[in-house]
Write an enzyme that holds these catalytic residues in place. Structure first.
Site, PDB file in Angstrom:
ATOM      1  N   TYR A 249     -13.947  64.638  81.974  1.00  0.00           N
ATOM      2  CA  TYR A 249     -14.859  65.528  81.254  1.00  0.00           C
ATOM      3  C   TYR A 249     -16.063  65.774  82.165  1.00  0.00           C
ATOM      4  O   TYR A 249     -16.779  64.837  82.537  1.00  0.00           O
ATOM      5  CB  TYR A 249     -15.293  64.901  79.924  1.00  0.00           C
ATOM      6  CG  TYR A 249     -14.158  64.783  78.953  1.00  0.00           C
ATOM      7  CD1 TYR A 249     -13.889  65.795  78.033  1.00  0.00           C
ATOM      8  CD2 TYR A 249     -13.312  63.684  78.980  1.00  0.00           C
ATOM      9  CE1 TYR A 249     -12.818  65.701  77.163  1.00  0.00           C
ATOM     10  CE2 TYR A 249     -12.244  63.580  78.115  1.00  0.00           C
ATOM     11  CZ  TYR A 249     -12.000  64.592  77.204  1.00  0.00           C
ATOM     12  OH  TYR A 249     -10.936  64.499  76.350  1.00  0.00           O
TER      13      TYR A 249
ATOM     14  N   HIS B 295     -13.950  69.468  64.065  1.00  0.00           N
ATOM     15  CA  HIS B 295     -14.041  68.686  65.297  1.00  0.00           C
ATOM     16  C   HIS B 295     -13.828  67.198  65.046  1.00  0.00           C
ATOM     17  O   HIS B 295     -14.499  66.583  64.225  1.00  0.00           O
ATOM     18  CB  HIS B 295     -15.415  68.902  65.943  1.00  0.00           C
ATOM     19  CG  HIS B 295     -15.608  68.169  67.232  1.00  0.00           C
ATOM     20  ND1 HIS B 295     -14.899  68.472  68.372  1.00  0.00           N
ATOM     21  CD2 HIS B 295     -16.422  67.138  67.571  1.00  0.00           C
ATOM     22  CE1 HIS B 295     -15.270  67.673  69.362  1.00  0.00           C
ATOM     23  NE2 HIS B 295     -16.190  66.837  68.894  1.00  0.00           N
TER      24      HIS B 295
END
Length: 614
Positions: free
Chosen positions: A205, A391
């Site tokens: 990430y 999410h």
């Protein structure tokens, strides 16, 4: 005339009925299922049926399927092609061992097929609910589409193995996204990596902070779309854009760093509110014509953080990436400024999931009290929600954004029963929904922690968990987060904690008694507890009834007065259940393909009978 030309009669009837069957079906949606553009699909749907057209670079068979996980096992599959000029299509399914079986009920109806020197095209349709246990019901949730093809057609012994010509892609077939149409010549700016070295590991990430352009007057962002470096379509799995603190140190601009790394600069942690999300398979987001994201004023976002998830399972070396986002903006202002509200569970270690659970339910409340205070002050007539992003992280399996008015449940704002962490986007609502002062929302998340040996904690890492719904709405009000968190004392009491060490000087804080937990942090104590499925279920039931801490915050560091109050979960008067697409056992609609066979047979018999009498 048809007696002299029976083939003409057949072709005429076929084209006539095919035209009737496809009338009203428009392939308004499309997607490339592979990175090289060799396998493309188009589709359209109505209240009860869905129609596909697949175009694949092969003269052999084409495989198309719907999978519960993205893998081959327990999937609903069709295989077809064009052999000696005649199209064919067969309905199959796979068992849990990935063995392919021909389905006794052929629910997919072939509409047409053709091929040329390089490509094969097939069109077929099916009901959304076929009432066949071997078929997958198609809903508004995420669908994991699997695909394959081969250079050879299906033989007598069945299809030969497709080899490496296969893949998967998550799509929302019944809620595919917004139109990409914007006025020609619309200005844009890019937030883009500059040759970022992708590490030699499975998952990375990468975070980078950018500053929005300085404008002399207010503008509206009207569309955001991905810019994926050519050849990196399978490397870049998702992109999230977060709003950062407006008082960020300017030295952080354009600085990149691996996200969630222990050495990540503190300023990166100020970037919390999601402004935009894209995931593999997505095509960007266009705001409705009456709303846009405001930029250029003192209250608008200044700094943003772009997070890119690189997926490198083959551990390739030497990759550099320059992917990013393109944001289109216009001085022609829409009627409303759009905003984003984060709702759900306050991200904290107090949000915890026991290991080994098949189904664990978490509920995050956007309370009646928070919406009453904030909307009464800011917009007493309510706000209009037009899109929702659901999410969670890797343990997430399903998410629902539930809506209540006077404690009576309305239809959900959004839901996804087949949540895919690698496919997260704002879902446009078919009809905008009004949130009024005094309404309440619950973000409900279902998790699976079966493969985990220790507790899963609320946090930023993908191995941690979240349970959030981001609401895109207008007009923008000063409400950034509307969340809740179950009280920690009740959770500790469940495992037998009696007392903590005070004053609290460390985080996580330390347990004082009983002796078996003495001098352990509360996270260590939770991990030490001997969890079983039965205990995990009892813990889940207890946590959902605990008093909760309310988060009701404005932008920046300001808060509404309800922030920090402890309240009990509301008593709900009813609960909506999702109606089946079609009630099985009461299907009255005759499928088009079966009608075609019956009508064609009847007409040919009539022609033949007439000819014999002449």
């Amino acid at each position: 005339v048809y007696c002299n030309h029976p083939l003409s009669a057949l072709l005429f009837l076929t084209s006539l009925f095919s035209s009737a069957c496809s009338q009203g079906t428009r392939f308004v949606h499309s997607a490339a299922l592979d990175a090289d553009g060799r396998y493309n699909i188009k589709w359209g749907f109505d209240e009860s049926t869905i129609t596909f057209e697949v175009q694949v670079e092969t003269r052999g068979y084409i495989g198309f399927g719907l999978s519960p996980t993205g893998a081959m096992s327990s999937s609903d599959i069709v295989i077809g092609g064009v052999l000696n000029g005649s199209p064919y299509l067969l309905d199959y399914y796979t068992d849990s061992n990935r063995k392919v079986h021909k389905d006794a009920l052929q629910s997919y109806q072939l509409l047409y097929g053709r091929e040329n020197d390089t490509h094969t095209v097939l069109a077929f349709s099916r009901n959304l609910q076929t009432c066949d246990d071997n078929d997958k019901v198609i809903t508004g949730s995420t669908v994991r589409v699997i695909w394959a093809f081969h250079a050879e057609d299906v033989g007598v012994s069945g299809p030969v193995y497709h080899g490496t010509n296969r893949g998967r892609k998550s799509l929302r077939l019944l809620n595919p996204g917004t139109s990409s149409s914007i006025p020609a010549g619309t200005a844009f700016f890019d937030l883009q990596n500059e040759e970022v070295p992708v590490p030699h590991k499975d998952t990375t990430y990468w975070c980078q902070i950018f500053k929005f352009p300085e404008l002399k007057k207010k503008h509206h962002i009207i569309r955001i779309e991905p810019m994926i470096q050519k050849g990196h379509e399978n490397l870049v799995h998702h992109i999230l854009l977060y709003q950062c603190d407006s008082n960020l140190n300017k030295s952080e601009i354009n600085r990149g760093h691996e996200c969630y790394h222990p050495n990540m600069p503190d300023s990166f942690f100020t970037c919390e509110t999601v402004l935009f999300a894209w995931a593999i398979g997505g095509e960007g987001f266009t705001y409705p014509p009456h709303a846009g994201m405001s930029i250029g004023t003192s209250t608008d976002p200044v700094y943003v953080q772009m997070e890119i998830h690189f997926d490198n399972p083959s551990l390739q070396r030497g990759i550099v990436d320059s992917s990013g986002l393109r944001l289109y903006y216009s001085p022609s202002l829409r009627r409303y400024d759009a905003g984003v509200i984060e709702t759900g569970v306050w991200v904290s270690l107090y949000h915890m999931l026991p290991p080994g659970m098949q189904d664990y339910i978490t509920e995050g409340h956007c309370t009646q009290e928070c919406l009453q205070e904030s909307l009464d002050s800011e917009m007493a007539s309510g706000i209009h929600v037009f899109a929702v992003l659901l999410h969670a992280h890797l343990a997430g399996r399903a998410i629902k954004a539930r809506h209540f008015r006077q404690q009576v449940e309305l239809q959900p704002l959004a839901s996804d029963d087949q949540f895919d962490f690698n496919f997260q986007e704002f879902q446009p609502l078919s009809q905008e929904r009004i949130i009024l002062p005094g309404d309440s929302l619950i973000t409900e998340c279902r998790y699976n922690t079966k493969g985990r040996m220790n507790m899963t904690w609320g946090g930023l890492s993908t191995r941690d968990e979240m349970c959030l719904s981001y609401l895109l709405y207008y007009p923008r009000v000063n409400l950034a987060r509307c969340e809740s968190l179950p009280e920690i004392t009740g959770q500790l009491k469940f495992i037998g904690v009696k007392e903590i060490q005070e004053p609290v000087t460390t985080w996580p804080f330390v347990i004082k008694s009983p002796k078996k937990y003495s001098n352990l942090s509360f996270t260590e104590a939770m991990d030490k507890y001997k969890w079983t499925r039965k205990r995990g279920k009892a813990f889940n039931d207890a946590v959902r009834k605990l008093p909760m801490n309310v988060r009701c915050s404005k932008f920046g560091q300001d808060e509404w007065t309800i922030q920090g109050m402890i309240i009990s979960p509301p008593e709900l008067k009813s609960e909506q259940t999702s109606a089946a697409v079609v009630a099985c056992g009461n299907v009255s609609e005759i499928q088009c393909g079966r009608s075609f066979v019956l009508l064609l047979t009847a007409c040919l018999l009539l022609i033949l009978q007439t000819c014999l009498h002449l």
